[in-house]
Write a protein that holds these residues in place. Structure first.
Motif, PDB file in Angstrom:
ATOM      1  N   LYS A  70      25.660  29.510  -7.633  1.00 17.76           N
ATOM      2  CA  LYS A  70      24.930  29.824  -6.355  1.00 17.76           C
ATOM      3  C   LYS A  70      24.516  31.168  -6.457  1.00 17.76           C
ATOM      4  CE  LYS A  70      26.639  27.491  -2.418  1.00 17.76           C
ATOM      5  NZ  LYS A  70      28.141  27.185  -1.714  1.00 17.76           N
ATOM      6  N   LEU A  71      25.282  32.245  -6.997  1.00 16.70           N
ATOM      7  CA  LEU A  71      24.677  33.490  -7.102  1.00 16.70           C
ATOM      8  C   LEU A  71      23.680  33.315  -7.973  1.00 16.70           C
ATOM      9  CD1 LEU A  71      25.122  36.467  -6.726  1.00 16.70           C
ATOM     10  CD2 LEU A  71      26.844  36.519  -8.686  1.00 16.70           C
ATOM     11  N   PHE A  72      23.526  32.619  -9.112  1.00 13.32           N
ATOM     12  CA  PHE A  72      22.500  32.669 -10.121  1.00 13.32           C
ATOM     13  C   PHE A  72      21.253  32.153  -9.361  1.00 13.32           C
ATOM     14  CE2 PHE A  72      19.375  30.590 -12.799  1.00 13.32           C
ATOM     15  CZ  PHE A  72      19.358  30.939 -13.997  1.00 13.32           C
ATOM     16  N   ASP A  73      21.335  31.185  -8.563  1.00 14.46           N
ATOM     17  CA  ASP A  73      20.216  30.532  -7.722  1.00 14.46           C
ATOM     18  C   ASP A  73      19.617  31.627  -6.861  1.00 14.46           C
ATOM     19  OD1 ASP A  73      20.453  28.170  -8.738  1.00 14.46           O
ATOM     20  OD2 ASP A  73      21.505  27.343  -7.284  1.00 14.46           O
ATOM     21  N   SER A  74      20.411  32.536  -6.182  1.00 16.74           N
ATOM     22  CA  SER A  74      20.012  33.559  -5.372  1.00 16.74           C
ATOM     23  C   SER A  74      19.051  34.554  -5.946  1.00 16.74           C
ATOM     24  CB  SER A  74      20.975  34.042  -4.501  1.00 16.74           C
ATOM     25  OG  SER A  74      21.765  34.890  -5.361  1.00 16.74           O
ATOM     26  N   LEU A  75      19.393  34.892  -7.497  1.00 15.53           N
ATOM     27  CA  LEU A  75      18.854  35.910  -8.150  1.00 15.53           C
ATOM     28  C   LEU A  75      17.755  35.463  -8.986  1.00 15.53           C
ATOM     29  CD1 LEU A  75      22.153  37.370  -9.464  1.00 15.53           C
ATOM     30  CD2 LEU A  75      20.646  38.535  -7.535  1.00 15.53           C
ATOM     31  N   VAL A  76      17.505  34.200  -9.478  1.00 20.39           N
ATOM     32  CA  VAL A  76      16.458  33.698 -10.229  1.00 20.39           C
ATOM     33  C   VAL A  76      15.137  34.005  -9.948  1.00 20.39           C
ATOM     34  CG1 VAL A  76      16.166  31.397  -9.117  1.00 20.39           C
ATOM     35  CG2 VAL A  76      15.888  31.548 -11.587  1.00 20.39           C
ATOM     36  N   ASP A  77      14.749  34.443  -8.675  1.00 22.09           N
ATOM     37  CA  ASP A  77      13.460  34.978  -8.381  1.00 22.09           C
ATOM     38  C   ASP A  77      13.115  36.334  -8.717  1.00 22.09           C
ATOM     39  OD1 ASP A  77      12.133  32.774  -7.205  1.00 22.09           O
ATOM     40  OD2 ASP A  77      12.722  33.083  -5.414  1.00 22.09           O
ATOM     41  N   GLU A  78      14.220  37.045  -8.913  1.00 22.10           N
ATOM     42  CA  GLU A  78      14.187  38.568  -9.252  1.00 22.10           C
ATOM     43  C   GLU A  78      13.518  38.869 -10.786  1.00 22.10           C
ATOM     44  OE1 GLU A  78      16.991  41.197  -7.893  1.00 22.10           O
ATOM     45  OE2 GLU A  78      17.671  39.647  -6.248  1.00 22.10           O
ATOM     46  N   THR A  79      13.709  37.852 -11.496  1.00 21.01           N
ATOM     47  CA  THR A  79      13.064  38.419 -12.939  1.00 21.01           C
ATOM     48  C   THR A  79      12.533  37.089 -13.610  1.00 21.01           C
ATOM     49  OG1 THR A  79      14.056  39.016 -15.228  1.00 21.01           O
ATOM     50  CG2 THR A  79      15.678  37.703 -13.826  1.00 21.01           C
ATOM     51  N   ARG A  80      11.704  37.394 -14.742  1.00 19.88           N
ATOM     52  CA  ARG A  80      11.138  36.534 -15.367  1.00 19.88           C
ATOM     53  C   ARG A  80      11.715  36.088 -16.744  1.00 19.88           C
ATOM     54  NH1 ARG A  80       5.616  38.782 -18.150  1.00 19.88           N
ATOM     55  NH2 ARG A  80       5.361  36.594 -18.636  1.00 19.88           N
ATOM     56  N   TYR A  81      12.951  36.647 -16.845  1.00 11.92           N
ATOM     57  CA  TYR A  81      13.569  36.697 -18.088  1.00 11.92           C
ATOM     58  C   TYR A  81      15.046  35.899 -17.893  1.00 11.92           C
ATOM     59  CZ  TYR A  81      10.369  40.096 -19.565  1.00 11.92           C
ATOM     60  OH  TYR A  81       8.976  40.733 -19.863  1.00 11.92           O
ATOM     61  N   ILE A  82      15.238  35.168 -18.616  1.00 10.30           N
ATOM     62  CA  ILE A  82      16.584  34.352 -18.354  1.00 10.30           C
ATOM     63  C   ILE A  82      17.479  34.325 -19.642  1.00 10.30           C
ATOM     64  CG2 ILE A  82      17.580  32.034 -17.704  1.00 10.30           C
ATOM     65  CD1 ILE A  82      16.208  33.308 -15.423  1.00 10.30           C
ATOM     66  N   GLY A  83      18.605  34.584 -19.594  1.00 10.04           N
ATOM     67  CA  GLY A  83      19.351  34.545 -20.849  1.00 10.04           C
ATOM     68  C   GLY A  83      20.604  35.689 -20.968  1.00 10.04           C
ATOM     69  N   GLU A  84      21.638  35.689 -21.428  1.00 11.35           N
ATOM     70  CA  GLU A  84      21.749  34.404 -22.372  1.00 11.35           C
ATOM     71  C   GLU A  84      22.340  33.131 -21.746  1.00 11.35           C
ATOM     72  OE1 GLU A  84      24.275  36.048 -25.433  1.00 11.35           O
ATOM     73  OE2 GLU A  84      24.346  34.010 -26.632  1.00 11.35           O
ATOM     74  N   ILE A  85      21.521  31.881 -22.013  1.00 10.40           N
ATOM     75  CA  ILE A  85      22.296  30.604 -21.638  1.00 10.40           C
ATOM     76  C   ILE A  85      22.122  29.735 -22.684  1.00 10.40           C
ATOM     77  CG2 ILE A  85      21.312  30.925 -19.145  1.00 10.40           C
ATOM     78  CD1 ILE A  85      19.137  28.977 -19.994  1.00 10.40           C
TER      79      ILE A  85
END
Ligand code: MN
Length: 243
Positions: A70-85
């Motif tokens: 849930k926290l991930f979803d609320s933050l995903v708009d804040e950056t164009r970089y995702i990782g490490e996944i």
């Protein structure tokens, strides 16, 4: 110098490491292992242009931390970089495999909904499964396979799928790694250290140990070190522009 996968927040003294990165002009993609680490890690390099923070959810902690989606979803708009996944198929993480898959798939879907991201992906002992998932969510963005250690056949598949690769000192020391690296497209390679988790000459890797990768890539590609540096820089501009 470009370190496209480094855990700055997991060094004992991140502020000193960051100061040294600025002094030496090292560009860093500062990856995180949990959504709850995002804000603190971003604050470490606030205002520093050459350090970008990625929102991550490491497969090795996916099972314990699944509540942080849930926290991930609320933050995903804040950056164009995702990782490490990603996924980790090592025996010690097999118990949490189903949760790993849930987390990875959830994140790739979130990336698709958010217009495509630059994604640093872990695939230890799970390359086929990682590639299947990326294929299924091919609008998730540009995938950079970090520390690729799979087979040659899967490497070919990853190349066909448009994946990028980030190369670290540990990979380029071994025979297998070198042989894989020689097959990777030169215009889809970035450098990384995976510090502080990897070692260089028996000690903890620092972001500026990228120099070790540059030296070895120069030998492998039979070009000068400045040529390697400018190629990697060109690649960085390309991934930023195209993603
Ligand atoms: Mn890592």
């Amino acid at each position: 110098m470009i370190d496209f996968h480094c855990h700055l927040d997991l060094y004992e003294n991140p502020a000193d490491i960051i100061r040294e990165c600025v002094r030496r002009g090292v560009y860093v993609l500062s990856v995180t292992t949990t959504p709850s680490a995002w804000h603190g890690t971003m604050e470490l390099s606030r205002g520093i242009k050459g350090i970008r923070t990625a929102l991550g959810f490491h497969p090795q902690v996916a099972a314990q931390r699944i509540g942080e989606l849930k926290l991930f979803d609320s933050l995903v708009d804040e950056t164009r970089y995702i990782g490490e996944i990603g996924l980790d198929g090592s025996p010690e993480f097999k118990d949490g495999w189903d949760q790993q898959v849930t987390v990875f798939e959830h994140i790739l879907s979130a990336c698709e909904k958010n217009g495509g991201k630059i994604i640093s992906v872990h695939s230890r002992k799970a390359v086929p499964e990682v590639l299947d998932m990326i294929e299924k969510h091919h609008h998730a963005g540009t995938v950079v396979l970090h520390w690729y250690s799979g087979s040659h056949a899967d490497l070919e598949r990853a190349i066909e799928m448009g994946c990028w690769f980030s190369i670290n000192p540990a990979m380029i020391l071994g025979k297998k790694g070198t042989s894989l690296i020689s097959k990777m497209p030169i215009d889809r390679i970035l450098t990384e250290t995976d510090g502080p988790f990897s070692t260089v000459n028996g000690r903890m890797a620092m972001p500026w140990d990228i120099e070790e990768v540059v030296t070895r890539l120069a030998a492998l590609w039979k070009v000068s070190k400045p040529t390697v540096r400018s190629q990697i820089k060109k690649n960085l501009f390309k991934i930023l522009k195209e993603s």
